[in-house]
Scaffold this motif. Structure first.
Motif, PDB file in Angstrom:
ATOM      1  N   SER A 135       0.916  -1.252   0.059  1.00  0.00           N
ATOM      2  CA  SER A 135      -0.204   0.159  -0.354  1.00  0.00           C
ATOM      3  C   SER A 135       0.633   1.594   0.057  1.00  0.00           C
ATOM      4  O   SER A 135       0.414   2.594  -0.603  1.00  0.00           O
ATOM      5  CB  SER A 135      -0.885  -0.136   0.844  1.00  0.00           C
ATOM      6  N   SER A 136       2.317   1.315   0.492  1.00  0.00           N
ATOM      7  CA  SER A 136       2.657   2.178   0.292  1.00  0.00           C
ATOM      8  C   SER A 136       4.126   2.425  -0.837  1.00  0.00           C
ATOM      9  O   SER A 136       4.811   3.509  -1.025  1.00  0.00           O
ATOM     10  CB  SER A 136       3.978   2.378   1.850  1.00  0.00           C
ATOM     11  N   GLY A 137       3.544   1.293  -1.533  1.00  0.00           N
ATOM     12  CA  GLY A 137       5.173   1.759  -2.841  1.00  0.00           C
ATOM     13  C   GLY A 137       3.942   1.686  -4.215  1.00  0.00           C
ATOM     14  O   GLY A 137       3.982   0.562  -5.252  1.00  0.00           O
ATOM     15  N   ARG A 138       2.899   3.206  -4.243  1.00  0.00           N
ATOM     16  CA  ARG A 138       2.032   2.911  -4.950  1.00  0.00           C
ATOM     17  C   ARG A 138       3.406   3.369  -6.406  1.00  0.00           C
ATOM     18  O   ARG A 138       2.799   2.750  -7.926  1.00  0.00           O
ATOM     19  CB  ARG A 138       1.591   4.386  -4.887  1.00  0.00           C
ATOM     20  N   GLU A 139       4.616   4.232  -5.920  1.00  0.00           N
ATOM     21  CA  GLU A 139       5.437   4.097  -7.310  1.00  0.00           C
ATOM     22  C   GLU A 139       6.333   3.639  -7.553  1.00  0.00           C
ATOM     23  O   GLU A 139       7.645   3.823  -8.150  1.00  0.00           O
ATOM     24  CB  GLU A 139       6.007   5.820  -6.465  1.00  0.00           C
ATOM     25  N   ALA A 140       6.325   2.031  -6.744  1.00  0.00           N
ATOM     26  CA  ALA A 140       7.261   1.056  -6.964  1.00  0.00           C
ATOM     27  C   ALA A 140       7.470   1.133  -9.074  1.00  0.00           C
ATOM     28  O   ALA A 140       6.733   1.142  -9.624  1.00  0.00           O
ATOM     29  CB  ALA A 140       6.746  -0.642  -6.593  1.00  0.00           C
ATOM     30  N   PRO A 141       8.485   0.615  -8.984  1.00  0.00           N
ATOM     31  CA  PRO A 141       9.296   0.007  -9.901  1.00  0.00           C
ATOM     32  C   PRO A 141       7.973  -1.190 -10.746  1.00  0.00           C
ATOM     33  O   PRO A 141       7.475  -1.338 -10.528  1.00  0.00           O
ATOM     34  CB  PRO A 141      10.355  -0.614 -10.005  1.00  0.00           C
ATOM     35  N   PRO A 142       7.855  -0.940 -12.147  1.00  0.00           N
ATOM     36  CA  PRO A 142       6.876  -2.172 -12.743  1.00  0.00           C
ATOM     37  C   PRO A 142       7.606  -3.647 -12.394  1.00  0.00           C
ATOM     38  O   PRO A 142       8.624  -3.833 -12.397  1.00  0.00           O
ATOM     39  CB  PRO A 142       7.025  -2.050 -14.526  1.00  0.00           C
ATOM     40  N   SER A 143       6.499  -4.317 -12.344  1.00  0.00           N
ATOM     41  CA  SER A 143       6.918  -5.470 -11.707  1.00  0.00           C
ATOM     42  C   SER A 143       8.128  -6.373 -13.004  1.00  0.00           C
ATOM     43  O   SER A 143       8.632  -5.945 -14.029  1.00  0.00           O
ATOM     44  CB  SER A 143       5.536  -6.263 -12.247  1.00  0.00           C
ATOM     45  N   PRO A 144       8.871  -6.893 -12.229  1.00  0.00           N
ATOM     46  CA  PRO A 144      10.018  -8.138 -12.689  1.00  0.00           C
ATOM     47  C   PRO A 144       9.864  -9.049 -13.540  1.00  0.00           C
ATOM     48  O   PRO A 144       8.066  -9.766 -12.540  1.00  0.00           O
ATOM     49  CB  PRO A 144      11.040  -7.501 -11.574  1.00  0.00           C
ATOM     50  N   PRO A 145       9.678  -9.430 -13.943  1.00  0.00           N
ATOM     51  CA  PRO A 145       9.930 -10.849 -15.012  1.00  0.00           C
ATOM     52  C   PRO A 145       9.230 -11.628 -13.860  1.00  0.00           C
ATOM     53  O   PRO A 145       8.179 -12.388 -13.861  1.00  0.00           O
ATOM     54  CB  PRO A 145      11.044 -10.988 -15.714  1.00  0.00           C
ATOM     55  N   ARG A 146       9.761 -12.191 -13.284  1.00  0.00           N
ATOM     56  CA  ARG A 146       9.540 -13.100 -11.769  1.00  0.00           C
ATOM     57  C   ARG A 146       8.077 -12.974 -11.107  1.00  0.00           C
ATOM     58  O   ARG A 146       7.807 -13.575 -11.507  1.00  0.00           O
ATOM     59  CB  ARG A 146      11.081 -13.265 -10.842  1.00  0.00           C
ATOM     60  N   ARG A 147       8.391 -11.698 -11.143  1.00  0.00           N
ATOM     61  CA  ARG A 147       6.733 -11.167 -10.009  1.00  0.00           C
ATOM     62  C   ARG A 147       5.685 -11.666 -11.290  1.00  0.00           C
ATOM     63  O   ARG A 147       5.079 -12.404 -11.033  1.00  0.00           O
ATOM     64  CB  ARG A 147       7.172 -10.301  -9.729  1.00  0.00           C
ATOM     65  N   ARG A 148       6.135 -11.555 -12.731  1.00  0.00           N
ATOM     66  CA  ARG A 148       4.983 -11.710 -13.506  1.00  0.00           C
ATOM     67  C   ARG A 148       4.935 -12.871 -13.258  1.00  0.00           C
ATOM     68  O   ARG A 148       3.620 -13.514 -13.683  1.00  0.00           O
ATOM     69  CB  ARG A 148       4.835 -10.950 -14.575  1.00  0.00           C
ATOM     70  N   PHE A 149       6.474 -13.857 -13.863  1.00  0.00           N
ATOM     71  CA  PHE A 149       5.587 -15.115 -13.980  1.00  0.00           C
ATOM     72  C   PHE A 149       5.507 -15.704 -12.617  1.00  0.00           C
ATOM     73  O   PHE A 149       4.123 -17.367 -13.514  1.00  0.00           O
ATOM     74  CB  PHE A 149       7.094 -15.329 -14.050  1.00  0.00           C
ATOM     75  N   LEU A 150       5.549 -15.320 -11.406  1.00  0.00           N
ATOM     76  CA  LEU A 150       5.002 -15.996 -10.088  1.00  0.00           C
ATOM     77  C   LEU A 150       3.038 -15.555 -10.749  1.00  0.00           C
ATOM     78  O   LEU A 150       3.076 -16.357  -9.898  1.00  0.00           O
ATOM     79  CB  LEU A 150       5.619 -15.674  -9.144  1.00  0.00           C
TER      80      LEU A 150
END
Ligand code: HEM
Ligand code: FES
Lengths: 171, 361
Positions: A21-36
């Motif tokens: 919730s505090s990470g609104r401006e977090a960088p776009p999902s790295p590929p690993r996260r998208r894969f998960l």
């Protein structure tokens, strides 16, 4: 953050929920996260599929066997004298057998209007549907009056001595 | 997924939230106090999951099952051999019943070993014992429904046992059977119990059980729950850290459900539920044996006089129900509960021995 203790009743936000919730401006999902994410979605979908497929299969009613395809004896000529008719069951299908000047005839007894079962009216000598007063010609099955949109489908009959035999159309 | 306490604005969630004002309730529901040392082995949740499996598979079976003595057997045969996936649904219901009784039993065992039935969880435990009883009754009533020889004679013997209860036995027997013998009337009663009365009862009891669990939080297997400070007595605050219920505990619970689902499907496929010859009230088959969870009582009845064999299990259930009040020792650590634990070990050894003996004889 102090570890919560047994005495505390405050809801403790889960660590990663707080991070998100505090990470609104977090960088776009790295590929690993998208894969998960894909993996989680895929697992959920296949689990649902695995549960739902047999349930749907189970819900679809199995085909009921008709009369077994064989001939059905509707009765004798004594049961259905001239200018009368009778509804008999052919398997689970109702059939009306009528004895007319044109000979013994048989039709599906299911009215082509809205599915009521027709009967033979001995006074007017018509096949008559009680629901919306549809009249059919007993010699041909054709509509004489009333709302039915189509004639009654004929069923083949044969006379064997004085037995009236219905012959289901093949299949 | 947002942090539970956060109010969502905008979007579909926001639309509903404005109209339901429900996020506070959800947040409260998703918060359960769980001490880090708590170890549930997910058995309560697994019992709940299996209850869900039974509700779904049982509702499906009811679409084709016919609860009359004339038609029941054929309808079960029809489900197994004609309906698509019928064998699977029936076998899942069969194995779901066995696994549910096992998981409820193990859940009770873990509560006992960890002393979670002690202050302030006496009522949670008592509702739990009622849940256990209802689960067993599900098994008893469901067993008759296929109306095969095994079903018929196991129920004849089982209801006969109820008939041996002192004083009320005859009335109870008549009430259970709906007449003098196991008949069409019995099948109707058992069916009504199995598909209507027991599910509603179990659902209601589960709601109460889980509400109490939610309100009290889980017990710590390390420290007894501190009682409120009495006049002059010193407070004993116990500072054990908590672990989050959501999403951590819930996720683990979900994984446990997956494992159980896999076990269920494998068991149902490899060992599908069987069906013997149709029930015949005039021929008792060679070996009439009940389901495994009744084998101990069955064996007990073979080796002791009838009245003792019937009264002893009733006393056992009464002891279970009143356990939190019989065991006044406040300690939760295992080495400080020698009496309770050794009595339980003896009871379990006796139960297992009777079951194995019953299975072999
Ligand atoms: C259909 C049967 C049952 C269901 C669905 C059920 C469900 C649950 C669930 C989900 C929990 C939360 C913790 C956990 O998962 O272990 C729980 C806790 C508990 N259950 Fe059950 N239960 C059932 C039967 C029983 C029985 C038979 C007993 C004992 C006689 C029992 C006694 C308790 C107690 C005392 C707790 C509190 C444990 C703690 O605070 O650590 N329950 N139950
Ligand atoms: S259904 Fe036969 S006339 Fe309407």
């Amino acid at each position: 953050m102090e570890p919560p203790t047994i005495g505390s009743m405050e809801p403790q936000p889960a660590p990663d929920a707080a991070a998100r919730s505090s990470g609104r401006e977090a960088p776009p999902s790295p590929p690993r996260r998208r894969f998960l994410r894909f993996l989680v979605g895929f697992s959920a979908a296949s689990t649902l599929g695995m549960i739902i497929a047999p349930i749907v299969g189970f819900l679809i009613p199995p085909r009921t066997q008709g009369s077994g395809g064989g001939r059905v004896v509707a009765g004798t000529l004594e049961d259905i004298p001239a200018n009368t008719g009778k509804v008999v069951a052919m398997g689970s299908a109702p059939v009306i057998v009528v004895n007319t000047e044109a000979g013994v005839k048989a039709y599906s007894a299911v009215c082509t209007h809205l599915g009521c079962i027709v009967g033979f009216d001995t006074t007017v000598r018509h096949i008559v549907c009680p629901c919306h007063d549809g009249h059919f010609n007993p010699a041909s099955g054709a509509v004489l009056s009333g709302p039915p949109p189509a004639p009654l489908p004929p069923i083949a009959v044969a006379l064997e001595d004085d037995e009236i035999v219905l012959v289901p159309s093949g299949g | 997924m947002n942090a539970p306490a956060e109010t969502v604005r905008g979007g579909v969630a926001g639309w509903f939230e404005e109209r339901l004002r429900i996020s506070g309730l959800l947040a409260a529901l998703l918060h359960v106090r769980i001490p880090v040392s708590a170890q549930t082995y997910y058995l309560g949740g697994i019992s709940l999951f299996l209850f869900g499996v039974q509700l779904i598979s049982g509702t499906l079976l009811a679409l084709y099952y016919k609860p009359t003595a004339d038609a029941a057997y054929e309808s079960v045969k029809y489900i197994t051999s004609v309906v698509d996936f019928g064998w699977l649904i029936r076998s899942v219901h069969h194995w779901g019943a066995t696994l549910m009784i096992a998981s409820v039993g193990l859940h009770m065992g873990r509560i006992f070993v960890q002393a979670a039935y002690k202050y302030p969880r006496e009522l949670t435990w008592m509702f739990g014992v009622l849940l256990f009883a209802v689960t067993i009754l599900f098994g008893f009533t469901g067993y008759l429904l296929p109306w095969d020889q095994k079903a018929y004679w196991a129920t004849t013997v089982g209801t006969e046992i109820a008939g041996g209860v002192p004083l009320i036995g005859d009335a109870l027997l008549n009430l259970l059977r709906g007449g003098a013998d196991v008949s069409d009337a019995t099948l109707n009663r058992f069916f009504g119990m199995h598909v209507l009365v027991l599910p509603l009862l179990l659902a209601g009891l589960v709601v109460v059980h889980l509400t109490i669990v939610h309100q009290l939080g889980l017990a710590s297997p390390r420290h007894p729950e501190p009682r409120p400070v009495r006049r002059g007595g010193p407070a004993q605050p116990v500072d054990e850290p908590l672990k989050p219920f959501f999403p951590h505990y819930i996720l683990d619970e979900l994984i446990a459900w997956f494992v159980v689902l896999a076990a269920l499907v494998v068991l149902a496929s490899v060992l599908p539920a069987g069906l013997e010859d149709e029930a015949d009230p005039l021929i008792t088959p060679q070996h009439v044996k009940p389901e495994w969870y009744f084998l101990s009582v069955y064996q007990l009845l073979k080796i002791v006089p009838r009245t003792i064999g019937i009264v002893a299990p009733m006393i056992a259930v009464a002891i279970l129900l009143l356990l939190p009040f019989l065991d006044r020792n406040p300690a939760v650590a295992k080495r400080r509960r020698p009496l309770a634990l050794s009595a339980a070990v003896l009871a379990v050894i006796g139960l297992v021995a009777l079951t194995v003996w019953g299975a072999q004889s």
